[in-house]
Motif scaffolding. Structure first.
Motif, PDB file in Angstrom:
ATOM      1  N   ALA A   1      -3.698   5.152  -4.868  1.00  0.00           N
ATOM      2  CA  ALA A   1      -4.908   5.919  -5.168  1.00  0.00           C
ATOM      3  C   ALA A   1      -5.764   5.197  -6.203  1.00  0.00           C
ATOM      4  CB  ALA A   1      -4.540   7.320  -5.658  1.00  0.00           C
ATOM      5  N   PHE A   2      -5.123   4.636  -7.227  1.00  0.00           N
ATOM      6  CA  PHE A   2      -5.867   3.874  -8.236  1.00  0.00           C
ATOM      7  C   PHE A   2      -6.529   2.671  -7.583  1.00  0.00           C
ATOM      8  CE2 PHE A   2      -6.415   0.440 -11.194  1.00  0.00           C
ATOM      9  CZ  PHE A   2      -6.936   1.047 -12.322  1.00  0.00           C
ATOM     10  N   TYR A   3      -5.787   1.961  -6.760  1.00  0.00           N
ATOM     11  CA  TYR A   3      -6.315   0.763  -6.114  1.00  0.00           C
ATOM     12  C   TYR A   3      -7.521   1.109  -5.247  1.00  0.00           C
ATOM     13  CZ  TYR A   3      -6.157  -3.825  -3.826  1.00  0.00           C
ATOM     14  OH  TYR A   3      -6.469  -5.080  -3.352  1.00  0.00           O
ATOM     15  N   GLU A   4      -7.402   2.151  -4.448  1.00  0.00           N
ATOM     16  CA  GLU A   4      -8.502   2.540  -3.579  1.00  0.00           C
ATOM     17  C   GLU A   4      -9.734   2.930  -4.394  1.00  0.00           C
ATOM     18  OE1 GLU A   4      -9.527   5.739   0.011  1.00  0.00           O
ATOM     19  OE2 GLU A   4      -7.545   5.738  -0.947  1.00  0.00           O
ATOM     20  N   ASP A   5      -9.523   3.658  -5.483  1.00  0.00           N
ATOM     21  CA  ASP A   5     -10.642   4.058  -6.330  1.00  0.00           C
ATOM     22  C   ASP A   5     -11.327   2.835  -6.933  1.00  0.00           C
ATOM     23  OD1 ASP A   5     -12.166   6.141  -7.898  1.00  0.00           O
ATOM     24  OD2 ASP A   5     -11.236   5.037  -9.549  1.00  0.00           O
ATOM     25  N   LEU A   6     -10.545   1.849  -7.354  1.00  0.00           N
ATOM     26  CA  LEU A   6     -11.121   0.632  -7.910  1.00  0.00           C
ATOM     27  C   LEU A   6     -11.970  -0.095  -6.871  1.00  0.00           C
ATOM     28  CD1 LEU A   6     -11.459  -1.580 -10.041  1.00  0.00           C
ATOM     29  CD2 LEU A   6      -9.253  -2.533  -9.299  1.00  0.00           C
ATOM     30  N   VAL A   7     -11.454  -0.218  -5.659  1.00  0.00           N
ATOM     31  CA  VAL A   7     -12.220  -0.865  -4.583  1.00  0.00           C
ATOM     32  C   VAL A   7     -13.536  -0.131  -4.356  1.00  0.00           C
ATOM     33  CG1 VAL A   7     -12.272  -1.366  -2.113  1.00  0.00           C
ATOM     34  CG2 VAL A   7     -10.213  -1.875  -3.440  1.00  0.00           C
TER      35      VAL A   7
ATOM     36  N   GLY B   1       0.807  -1.213   0.000  1.00  0.00           N
ATOM     37  CA  GLY B   1       0.000   0.000   0.000  1.00  0.00           C
ATOM     38  C   GLY B   1       0.837   1.257   0.000  1.00  0.00           C
ATOM     39  N   CYS B   2       2.135   1.114  -0.256  1.00  0.00           N
ATOM     40  CA  CYS B   2       3.055   2.254  -0.318  1.00  0.00           C
ATOM     41  C   CYS B   2       3.460   2.490  -1.769  1.00  0.00           C
ATOM     42  CB  CYS B   2       4.283   1.987   0.545  1.00  0.00           C
ATOM     43  SG  CYS B   2       5.613   3.188   0.325  1.00  0.00           S
ATOM     44  N   ASP B   3       3.295   3.711  -2.261  1.00  0.00           N
ATOM     45  CA  ASP B   3       3.566   3.998  -3.662  1.00  0.00           C
ATOM     46  C   ASP B   3       5.038   3.815  -4.034  1.00  0.00           C
ATOM     47  OD1 ASP B   3       0.921   4.522  -4.071  1.00  0.00           O
ATOM     48  OD2 ASP B   3       1.115   6.701  -3.956  1.00  0.00           O
ATOM     49  N   GLU B   4       5.948   4.203  -3.150  1.00  0.00           N
ATOM     50  CA  GLU B   4       7.379   4.043  -3.456  1.00  0.00           C
ATOM     51  C   GLU B   4       7.739   2.561  -3.571  1.00  0.00           C
ATOM     52  OE1 GLU B   4       9.639   6.314  -4.322  1.00  0.00           O
ATOM     53  OE2 GLU B   4       7.915   7.663  -4.338  1.00  0.00           O
TER      54      GLU B   4
ATOM     55  N   ASN C   1       4.763   1.157   7.326  1.00  0.00           N
ATOM     56  CA  ASN C   1       3.631   1.762   8.033  1.00  0.00           C
ATOM     57  C   ASN C   1       2.629   2.380   7.064  1.00  0.00           C
ATOM     58  OD1 ASN C   1       4.362   1.107  10.693  1.00  0.00           O
ATOM     59  ND2 ASN C   1       5.804   2.823  10.795  1.00  0.00           N
ATOM     60  N   GLN C   2       3.124   2.944   5.961  1.00  0.00           N
ATOM     61  CA  GLN C   2       2.207   3.447   4.936  1.00  0.00           C
ATOM     62  C   GLN C   2       1.354   2.307   4.378  1.00  0.00           C
ATOM     63  OE1 GLN C   2       3.826   6.074   1.835  1.00  0.00           O
ATOM     64  NE2 GLN C   2       5.586   6.455   3.171  1.00  0.00           N
TER      65      GLN C   2
ATOM     66  N   VAL D   1      -3.821  -0.698   4.182  1.00  0.00           N
ATOM     67  CA  VAL D   1      -4.542  -1.970   4.324  1.00  0.00           C
ATOM     68  C   VAL D   1      -5.699  -1.821   5.307  1.00  0.00           C
ATOM     69  CG1 VAL D   1      -4.324  -4.310   5.251  1.00  0.00           C
ATOM     70  CG2 VAL D   1      -2.636  -3.440   3.610  1.00  0.00           C
ATOM     71  N   LYS D   2      -5.446  -1.145   6.408  1.00  0.00           N
ATOM     72  CA  LYS D   2      -6.510  -0.920   7.392  1.00  0.00           C
ATOM     73  C   LYS D   2      -7.628  -0.076   6.779  1.00  0.00           C
ATOM     74  CE  LYS D   2      -3.482  -1.073  11.475  1.00  0.00           C
ATOM     75  NZ  LYS D   2      -2.898  -0.262  12.586  1.00  0.00           N
ATOM     76  N   LYS D   3      -7.254   0.901   5.974  1.00  0.00           N
ATOM     77  CA  LYS D   3      -8.227   1.790   5.343  1.00  0.00           C
ATOM     78  C   LYS D   3      -9.129   1.053   4.372  1.00  0.00           C
ATOM     79  CE  LYS D   3      -8.387   6.129   2.691  1.00  0.00           C
ATOM     80  NZ  LYS D   3      -7.567   7.161   2.018  1.00  0.00           N
ATOM     81  N   ILE D   4      -8.557   0.150   3.583  1.00  0.00           N
ATOM     82  CA  ILE D   4      -9.343  -0.598   2.594  1.00  0.00           C
ATOM     83  C   ILE D   4     -10.296  -1.563   3.272  1.00  0.00           C
ATOM     84  CG2 ILE D   4      -9.230  -2.305   0.736  1.00  0.00           C
ATOM     85  CD1 ILE D   4      -8.443   0.500  -0.130  1.00  0.00           C
TER      86      ILE D   4
END
Length: 425
Positions: A272-278, A257-260, A307-308, A313-316
Motif C-alpha cells: 500500500a505504501f509503495y502504490e501510494d508513492l508511485v 508485491g506481497c506483504d507477507e 500471484n499477489q 506488478v500488473k496494477k502498478i
C-alpha cells in the motif's frame, strides 16, 4: 604497466573501477587492449551465488589467458567472503573494498610477493572513494555519492560487503561535477549502495546532492540510480520537481508485491505504501517512468503469495523491470529459512513475471507516442542515432548528420521491441 580492467556487478562497482583506472593512468600506467597485458584488475560482485561463480570463473580464465600477468582481485566478493577469495590462488593480489586506493598502491608497488588484505568495515567509517574526471561512457557519467547499507534485508549480503552508510560531501560532489562537465559529460547519474540514505546522520540529504550537480554549468541532466521507496518523501519530490535538469525516472526497488513476503524479506514498507508513492510521483511528474527490481521464489513464497505479487506488478504498470530468482546467500537470515522454493518453480515464476512486465513495458512505450521529448543522443551507426529521453525511454531516429552528444527535440511516432521510434523536430 598496461592494465586490463574487468567489472562485475552494479554501477557503484563500475564507478570504483573507473576511479582505479584513472588513478593508475595518472601514475603513468596504460589501459590499452591492443597492447600486451601486464596486469589485470577484477572488481567482483557478490549479490548472488551466481555472482561469486562468475568471479571465480573470470579469475581462472584470466590466469589461463595471461599466465604472466599480475592478477588483482578486489570488490564485494572479497570483502564478504575473504577466505573464499584467498583460496583463489590464481590471483596475486587480493584486497577488500574498504579502501579503493589500496588496490592502486598494491598494483603500483607489486614486488612478486602475494598480497592479501581484507580489513573489516567499522561503524564510523568515512566516505573515502577517490573521485573522477572521466568516465568510460561518452555522454553520461555515473557519480558515486554514498556507500554502505544499514537495512539488513534478510536475503542480502551487501551490508557485510559494504559496511554502514557513509556519504560524500556536497562540496566534493559539486567539484567532481565541474570536472566531468569540463570533459564533455552532459548527464550525471548519482549512484550509491543505498542512495536514498545519502546524508544519514549529516545536515544534508539527496536533494542537496541533486541541487549541487544541477548548479554546474555544462551539466544538462541529473538522474538518480536505484532508490529505496520508504525514504522518499513529498518534500523530496517537490524539490526534485523544481529542478529543470532533474530526470523523472524513478527506479524504486520493489522485490515483492506481497506483504507477507515483504515482511520475511525485512523490507521497510508494504504494498500500500509503495502504490501510494508511485501515485504521488505520477501526480508530481508528467510522464514519469517507474522502473524496478522484482524477486521471485523467495524463501517461503507460496503460489498464492507469488500471484499477489504478480497482480500488484500488473496494477502498478512498470515502464521496465528486472526480474530475478532468489539466490540463497550464506551468512544471511533467509538462507536458514524453511520452505525454500525449488529451482524449477523459481524459473517458472520468473518467466511468468517477466512476461507480465514485458506487457506493462509495451503499454508504457505506446503511451509515449505523440509526445515531444528532448533526447540526449549517445550513439550513432550510419544514419541511425540512439538516445534517451529524460524519463529514460530509448529513442531511435534516422539522421544523415551526426547527433552524438546533442540534446534535440524528437516527436515519438511509434514503438518497436523495447524502444521508441521518433522524428527530429
Amino acid at each position: 604497466m598496461n592494465i586490463l580492467f574487468h567489472t562485475l556487478g552494479c554501477k557503484v562497482n563500475q564507478y570504483e573501477t573507473e576511479a582505479m583506472r584513472e588513478a593508475l593512468i595518472t601514475l603513468g600506467h596504460t589501459n590499452d587492449k591492443l597492447l600486451p597485458i601486464d596486469a589485470i584488475i577484477i572488481n567482483s560482485c557478490t549479490v548472488t551465488a551466481e555472482s561469486d561463480r562468475k568471479t571465480r570463473q573470470l579469475v581462472r580464465r584470466c590466469r589461463r589467458e595471461h599466465p604472466n600477468a599480475i592478477i588483482a582481485l578486489t570488490g564485494c566478493m572479497v570483502q564478504a567472503f575473504p577466505d573464499d577469495a584467498n583460496n583463489l590462488t590464481e590471483a596475486d593480489i587480493v584486497i577488500g573494498n574498504r579502501d579503493v586506493t589500496k588496490i592502486v598502491d598494491a598494483i603500483n608497488n607489486y614486488q612478486n610477493t602475494r598480497v592479501f588484505s581484507v580489513v573489516d568495515h567499522q561503524n564510523g567509517d568515512i566516505y573515502n572513494t577517490i573521485g573522477l574526471s572521466h568516465f568510460n561512457e561518452r555522454t553520461r557519467a555515473f557519480m558515486k555519492i554514498e556507500d554502505g547499507c544499514d537495512r539488513f534485508c534478510t536475503y542480502c549480503i551487501i551490508p557485510f560487503a559494504r559496511g554502514r552508510v557513509r556519504s560524500r560531501s556536497v562540496s566534493d560532489i559539486k567539484e567532481e561535477a565541474k570536472r566531468l562537465a569540463k570533459n564533455g559529460y552532459s548527464e550525471i547519474v548519482l549512484v550509491g549502495i543505498n542512495l536514498t540514505s545519502y546524508g544519514k546522520g549529516e545536515d544534508f540529504n539527496l536533494c542537496d546532492a541533486v541541487d549541487a550537480v544541477c548548479e554546474v554549468k555544462g551539466i544538462k541532466r541529473v538522474r538518480l540510480g536505484s532508490l529505496e521507496p520508504d525514504h522518499i518523501t513529498d518534500e523530496m519530490l517537490n524539490r526534485f520537481k523544481i529542478q529543470p535538469k532533474f530526470c523523472p525516472q524513478f527506479h524504486l526497488s520493489l522485490q515483492s508485491g506481497c506483504d507477507e513476503t515483504l515482511k520475511r524479506m525485512n523490507r521497510h514498507y508494504d504494498s500500500a505504501f509503495y502504490e501510494d508513492l508511485v501515485n504521488r510521483i505520477r501526480k508530481t511528474f508528467t510522464n514519469a517512468a517507474i522502473t524496478t527490481d522484482i524477486m521471485v521464489g523467495f524463501a517461503g513464497e507460496t503460489d498464492d503469495e507469488f500471484n499477489q505479487s504478480l497482480n500488484f506488478v500488473k496494477k502498478i504498470g512498470f515502464a521496465r523491470a528486472h526480474i530475478f530468482a532468489y539466490s540463497r546467500r550464506s551468512g544471511t537470515v533467509a538462507a536458514g529459512l524453511k520452505s525454500q522454493v525449488s529451482n524449477a518453480d523459481k524459473q517458472k515464476r520468473a518467466h511468468i513475471m517477466a512476461e507480465a512486465t514485458r506487457q506493462t513495458e509495451i503499454k508504457f512505450l505506446k503511451s509515449q507516442v505523440g509526445n515531444v521529448y528532448p533526447v540526449l543522443f549517445e550513439t550513432q551507426e550510419n544514419v541511425v542515432a540512439e538516445g534517451y529521453t529524460p524519463n529514460y525511454t530509448r529513442v531511435v531516429v534516422k539522421s544523415e548528420k551526426v547527433l552524438t552528444g546533442q540534446i534535440l527535440d524528437v516527436l515519438i511516432t511509434s514503438t518497436k521491441d523495447d524502444y521508441c521510434i521518433g522524428e527530429l523536430i
